[in-house]
Design an enzyme around this catalytic site. Sequence first.
Site, mmCIF file in Angstrom:
data_model
loop_
_atom_site.group_PDB
_atom_site.id
_atom_site.type_symbol
_atom_site.label_atom_id
_atom_site.label_comp_id
_atom_site.label_asym_id
_atom_site.label_seq_id
_atom_site.Cartn_x
_atom_site.Cartn_y
_atom_site.Cartn_z
ATOM 1 N N LYS A 52 15.587 17.599 -13.254
ATOM 2 C CA LYS A 52 14.249 17.128 -12.890
ATOM 3 C C LYS A 52 14.250 16.610 -11.451
ATOM 4 C CE LYS A 52 13.084 16.186 -17.670
ATOM 5 N NZ LYS A 52 12.901 15.247 -18.771
ATOM 6 N N GLN A 96 13.365 9.166 -20.500
ATOM 7 C CA GLN A 96 14.151 10.294 -21.010
ATOM 8 C C GLN A 96 14.642 9.978 -22.421
ATOM 9 O OE1 GLN A 96 14.724 13.337 -19.382
ATOM 10 N NE2 GLN A 96 15.580 13.894 -21.357
ATOM 11 N N ASP A 119 4.630 13.328 -19.145
ATOM 12 C CA ASP A 119 5.233 14.062 -20.262
ATOM 13 C C ASP A 119 4.184 14.400 -21.331
ATOM 14 O OD1 ASP A 119 7.886 14.731 -19.971
ATOM 15 O OD2 ASP A 119 8.657 12.790 -20.650
#
Length: 282
Positions: A52, A96, A119
């Site tokens: 990422k 995460q 997200d």
Amino acid sequence: MACIIDGKELAKKIRTSLKKEVDELKEQNIFPKLAVIMVGDDPSSKIYVRNKSKACEEVGIEYEEYLLNDETTMEELVDLIDKLNNDDKIHGILVQSPIPKHLDINKAFRTISEKKDVDGFHPTNVGKLCLGQNTFVSCTPFGIMKILEEYNIEIEGKNAVVIGRSNIVGKPMLQCLMSKNATVTVCHSKTKNLPEIVKNADIVVAAIGKAKFVTEDMIKEGAVVIDVGINRGEDGKLCGDVDFENIVNKAGYITPVPGGVGPMTIAMLMNNIVKAAKEMYR
Ligand code: NAD
């Protein structure tokens, strides 16, 4: 032989076009920025986070990482998210997963401001997706929809089968396909007659987490097969949830692992960060 979908190339194309948008934003003094929080030292998470950050660098998105140790309390995690929510230089925040078991991941997701939820895991954004409203779409299903669009794969009226009902892949995938007028069936660990159901599918999305779970006998001739799984096979190599070697000659389209859905997930995360940055100043 199926058309093998090149997710890597498509993701590169998307990043190139996003870079142009980011350059334009920078001319207006808007510097898109992502903050990533990682708790503990899960080895797979480290790889995902590194990918990422690399993508951010390529697109010109600023990037900040918060590495918290295993003993972090929920209160400390919530405080950090709150701080980032209130920092107007940060446009996107992600936690995460997985995080250590003593922490509540759903609470972390709902603490992130829905405007910075790149997200697409905040309950409000999940609800908006169900209602067909403007929102951040969870990156993996969003990437899959982009693949189907780019390869001109017809969705309307087709039978789509999603295997897996997780909050981050299976459920939003159902919404995305249904919103494009597919007839969608979701299979899961308690589904009976799964092979018969999958055999009827024009589009199959496999998001199970079991190496080579989907076998050739389950696939209809010419079907579109999208493999979300990331597993280690018996040979130690990366493989998906689909028995690629034996299905590639039967399917119409198929995504490889690696190089299919994975790069697209990250490209759509970049897309969501740029969207968040633009919408913050609207
Ligand atoms: P999860 O573990 O949360 O969900 C797995 C789902 O599979 C569950 O809904 C379960 O009901 C279903 N399932 C399990 N056993 C089954 C069986 N025998 N028959 C039918 N269904 C069964 O997993 P997830 O987070 O949705 O991820 C799935 C896979 O996709 C994992 O391999 C993960 O690493 C991968 N993944 C990849 C990306 C990417 O960008 N490529 C993104 C997210 C997840």
